[in-house]
Write an enzyme that holds these catalytic residues in place. Structure first.
Site, PDB file in Angstrom:
ATOM      1  N   LYS A  39       0.850  -1.192   0.000  1.00 47.05           N
ATOM      2  CA  LYS A  39       0.000   0.000   0.000  1.00 47.05           C
ATOM      3  C   LYS A  39       0.884   1.240   0.000  1.00 47.05           C
ATOM      4  O   LYS A  39       1.733   1.425   0.863  1.00 47.05           O
ATOM      5  CB  LYS A  39      -0.898   0.026   1.238  1.00 47.05           C
ATOM      6  CG  LYS A  39      -1.855   1.218   1.249  1.00 47.05           C
ATOM      7  CD  LYS A  39      -2.812   1.164   2.419  1.00 47.05           C
ATOM      8  CE  LYS A  39      -2.257   1.743   3.676  1.00 47.05           C
ATOM      9  NZ  LYS A  39      -2.071   3.214   3.675  1.00 47.05           N
ATOM     10  N   ASP A  66      -3.367   4.429  -1.720  1.00 50.62           N
ATOM     11  CA  ASP A  66      -4.265   4.896  -0.651  1.00 50.62           C
ATOM     12  C   ASP A  66      -4.243   6.420  -0.568  1.00 50.62           C
ATOM     13  O   ASP A  66      -3.635   7.001   0.322  1.00 50.62           O
ATOM     14  CB  ASP A  66      -3.794   4.263   0.675  1.00 50.62           C
ATOM     15  CG  ASP A  66      -4.751   4.528   1.825  1.00 50.62           C
ATOM     16  OD1 ASP A  66      -5.921   4.873   1.571  1.00 50.62           O
ATOM     17  OD2 ASP A  66      -4.320   4.371   2.987  1.00 50.62           O
ATOM     18  N   LYS A  68      -7.093   8.228  -0.483  1.00 56.01           N
ATOM     19  CA  LYS A  68      -8.320   8.635   0.238  1.00 56.01           C
ATOM     20  C   LYS A  68      -8.899   9.911  -0.366  1.00 56.01           C
ATOM     21  O   LYS A  68      -9.046  10.950   0.309  1.00 56.01           O
ATOM     22  CB  LYS A  68      -8.034   8.849   1.723  1.00 56.01           C
ATOM     23  CG  LYS A  68      -7.559   7.600   2.454  1.00 56.01           C
ATOM     24  CD  LYS A  68      -7.543   7.816   3.951  1.00 56.01           C
ATOM     25  CE  LYS A  68      -7.050   6.603   4.707  1.00 56.01           C
ATOM     26  NZ  LYS A  68      -5.601   6.325   4.499  1.00 56.01           N
ATOM     27  N   LEU A  69      -9.265   9.830  -1.631  1.00 59.08           N
ATOM     28  CA  LEU A  69      -9.805  11.008  -2.315  1.00 59.08           C
ATOM     29  C   LEU A  69     -11.092  11.476  -1.633  1.00 59.08           C
ATOM     30  O   LEU A  69     -11.980  10.670  -1.343  1.00 59.08           O
ATOM     31  CB  LEU A  69     -10.078  10.697  -3.787  1.00 59.08           C
ATOM     32  CG  LEU A  69      -8.879  10.214  -4.602  1.00 59.08           C
ATOM     33  CD1 LEU A  69      -9.303   9.921  -6.039  1.00 59.08           C
ATOM     34  CD2 LEU A  69      -7.747  11.229  -4.584  1.00 59.08           C
ATOM     35  N   ASP A  71     -13.465  14.947  -2.084  1.00 56.30           N
ATOM     36  CA  ASP A  71     -13.650  16.284  -2.651  1.00 56.30           C
ATOM     37  C   ASP A  71     -15.025  16.325  -3.303  1.00 56.30           C
ATOM     38  O   ASP A  71     -15.827  15.400  -3.135  1.00 56.30           O
ATOM     39  CB  ASP A  71     -12.515  16.552  -3.670  1.00 56.30           C
ATOM     40  CG  ASP A  71     -12.117  18.029  -3.681  1.00 56.30           C
ATOM     41  OD1 ASP A  71     -13.022  18.874  -3.824  1.00 56.30           O
ATOM     42  OD2 ASP A  71     -10.922  18.328  -3.556  1.00 56.30           O
ATOM     43  N   ILE A  72     -15.289  17.371  -4.075  1.00 53.16           N
ATOM     44  CA  ILE A  72     -16.561  17.409  -4.788  1.00 53.16           C
ATOM     45  C   ILE A  72     -16.492  16.371  -5.914  1.00 53.16           C
ATOM     46  O   ILE A  72     -15.398  15.982  -6.350  1.00 53.16           O
ATOM     47  CB  ILE A  72     -16.869  18.822  -5.332  1.00 53.16           C
ATOM     48  CG1 ILE A  72     -15.763  19.290  -6.298  1.00 53.16           C
ATOM     49  CG2 ILE A  72     -17.034  19.822  -4.195  1.00 53.16           C
ATOM     50  CD1 ILE A  72     -16.114  20.589  -7.032  1.00 53.16           C
ATOM     51  N   PRO A  73     -17.662  15.891  -6.371  1.00 53.19           N
ATOM     52  CA  PRO A  73     -17.668  14.795  -7.356  1.00 53.19           C
ATOM     53  C   PRO A  73     -16.786  15.057  -8.574  1.00 53.19           C
ATOM     54  O   PRO A  73     -16.016  14.183  -8.993  1.00 53.19           O
ATOM     55  CB  PRO A  73     -19.148  14.689  -7.745  1.00 53.19           C
ATOM     56  CG  PRO A  73     -19.887  15.187  -6.538  1.00 53.19           C
ATOM     57  CD  PRO A  73     -19.035  16.267  -5.952  1.00 53.19           C
ATOM     58  N   THR A  75     -14.151  16.977  -8.961  1.00 52.48           N
ATOM     59  CA  THR A  75     -12.712  16.944  -8.668  1.00 52.48           C
ATOM     60  C   THR A  75     -12.243  15.516  -8.415  1.00 52.48           C
ATOM     61  O   THR A  75     -11.144  15.125  -8.828  1.00 52.48           O
ATOM     62  CB  THR A  75     -12.413  17.854  -7.459  1.00 52.48           C
ATOM     63  OG1 THR A  75     -12.903  19.163  -7.762  1.00 52.48           O
ATOM     64  CG2 THR A  75     -10.934  17.934  -7.168  1.00 52.48           C
ATOM     65  N   ARG A 186      -2.960  -5.114  14.963  1.00 56.60           N
ATOM     66  CA  ARG A 186      -1.857  -5.081  15.917  1.00 56.60           C
ATOM     67  C   ARG A 186      -1.623  -6.474  16.495  1.00 56.60           C
ATOM     68  O   ARG A 186      -2.430  -6.966  17.293  1.00 56.60           O
ATOM     69  CB  ARG A 186      -2.166  -4.096  17.063  1.00 56.60           C
ATOM     70  CG  ARG A 186      -2.129  -2.628  16.640  1.00 56.60           C
ATOM     71  CD  ARG A 186      -0.711  -2.205  16.246  1.00 56.60           C
ATOM     72  NE  ARG A 186      -0.608  -0.820  15.810  1.00 56.60           N
ATOM     73  CZ  ARG A 186      -0.685  -0.403  14.536  1.00 56.60           C
ATOM     74  NH1 ARG A 186      -0.892  -1.264  13.554  1.00 56.60           N
ATOM     75  NH2 ARG A 186      -0.535   0.871  14.236  1.00 56.60           N
TER      76      ARG A 186
HETATM   77  O1  C5P Z   1       1.103   1.523  10.772  1.00 56.22           O
HETATM   78  P1  C5P Z   1      -0.311   1.054  10.718  1.00 56.22           P
HETATM   79  O2  C5P Z   1      -0.422  -0.467  10.722  1.00 56.22           O
HETATM   80  O3  C5P Z   1      -1.199   1.691  11.747  1.00 56.22           O
HETATM   81  O4  C5P Z   1      -0.796   1.523   9.279  1.00 56.22           O
HETATM   82  C1  C5P Z   1      -2.138   1.542   8.875  1.00 56.22           C
HETATM   83  C2  C5P Z   1      -2.233   2.113   7.492  1.00 56.22           C
HETATM   84  O5  C5P Z   1      -3.577   2.062   7.073  1.00 56.22           O
HETATM   85  C3  C5P Z   1      -1.783   3.564   7.369  1.00 56.22           C
HETATM   86  O6  C5P Z   1      -1.122   3.676   6.123  1.00 56.22           O
HETATM   87  C4  C5P Z   1      -3.074   4.362   7.340  1.00 56.22           C
HETATM   88  O7  C5P Z   1      -2.976   5.504   6.525  1.00 56.22           O
HETATM   89  C5  C5P Z   1      -4.051   3.366   6.723  1.00 56.22           C
HETATM   90  N1  C5P Z   1      -5.452   3.509   7.118  1.00 56.22           N
HETATM   91  C6  C5P Z   1      -5.871   3.478   8.422  1.00 56.22           C
HETATM   92  N2  C5P Z   1      -7.201   3.621   8.742  1.00 56.22           N
HETATM   93  C7  C5P Z   1      -8.103   3.762   7.770  1.00 56.22           C
HETATM   94  C8  C5P Z   1      -7.701   3.755   6.432  1.00 56.22           C
HETATM   95  C9  C5P Z   1      -6.354   3.619   6.133  1.00 56.22           C
HETATM   96  O8  C5P Z   1      -5.041   3.312   9.317  1.00 56.22           O
HETATM   97  N3  C5P Z   1      -9.385   3.825   8.067  1.00 56.22           N
END
Ligand code: C5P
Length: 237
Positions: A39, A66, A68-69, A71-73, A75, A186
């Site tokens: 990613k 990733d 995460k766009l 914005d307005i449709p 754009t 985790r």
């Molecule tokens: O380091 P970590 O395992 O926390 O990384 C999680 C990744 O997932 C990061 O790149 C973060 O930007 C992304 N992410 C997130 N939560 C979301 C969407 C994406 O943590 N809801």
């Protein structure tokens, strides 16, 4: 629609959130062929751009971009057009952008990037109930996640990003074809960092995740290759 919780092994996506290209190279070498997906998020893409995407794909891996766009449709659609030449397997949009934007992106995606799975981010995994309240959302987290996920599915977006804690619920109310991607992973003993709604890899698998996004537990491990092996081992057991 009710779907049985699956215990199919999810694929791991390494979140390549690193400070420079050398670190990226090092971590990709260390984790080797056991990873199919990488990613690339804002930190790496804004620094290294399309070149990074091409080099990851040339090394035989798939890229989840990733951005995460949100914005307005118009754009958002134009941003997708700007990405059309990139070999990306997944791309994120914020579900908060709303139905009109998601529908437009879904339609455009089918036309110009049919091989890219579009994903809608629901409530960020770094947000808990209190954080959601502080921005004026009074619903419980799970309700807000479901609301945004339903908007995404109605708009024909192929997958949803949620925390592992919402997987079982979303599996029970979304169509079975909707892919569920979860950060907030985790392994036991790893630092939470800024993540709030977390779970271990094996519990997220049992809850029905299709893909686990994992960054710091691998990137910041003393031995990233061993950290990845431990996670894969936990999923295999
Ligand atoms: O380091 P970590 O395992 O926390 O990384 C999680 C990744 O997932 C990061 O790149 C973060 O930007 C992304 N992410 C997130 N939560 C979301 C969407 C994406 O943590 N809801």
């Amino acid at each position: 629609m009710i779907r049985e919780v699956t215990t199919k092994t999810p694929e791991i996506i390494l979140a390549l959130d690193v400070d420079n290209r050398e670190q990226a190279q090092k971590i990709l070498q260390a984790t080797g062929e056991r990873l199919e997906w990488v990613k690339v998020g804002l930190q790496s893409y804004l620094r290294d751009g399309p070149d990074l995407i091409h080099s990851i794909v040339d090394s035989g891996k798939k890229v989840f971009l990733d951005l995460k766009l949100h914005d307005i449709p118009n754009t958002m659609a134009k941003a997708m057009e700007s990405l059309v030449r990139l070999p990306i397997g997944m791309l994120t949009l914020h579900a908060n952008a709303g139905e009109e934007a998601l529908q437009r992106c879904a339609r455009l995606g089918k036309e110009i990037m049919p091989d890219t799975l579009l994903l809608a981010v629901t409530v960020l995994t770094s947000m808990d109930q209190q954080a959601l309240h502080s921005i004026g959302v009074k619903s419980p987290v799970i309700e807000q996640v479901e609301r945004l996920a339903r908007v995404a599915v109605k708009s024909e977006i192929g997958g949803v990003v949620c925390s592992p804690q919402e997987l079982i619920h979303l599996r029970s109310c979304l169509p079975p074809v909707t892919r569920l991607i979860t950060p907030g992973i985790r392994p036991t003993g790893s630092a939470m960092g800024d993540q709030k709604r977390i779970m271990t890899p094996s519990l997220a698998m049992d809850a029905g995740a299709d893909y686990l996004v994992i960054g710091r537990p691998i990137l910041e491990a003393e031995n990233p290759a061993a950290a990845l092996s431990n996670i894969l081992g936990e999923l295999d057991q």
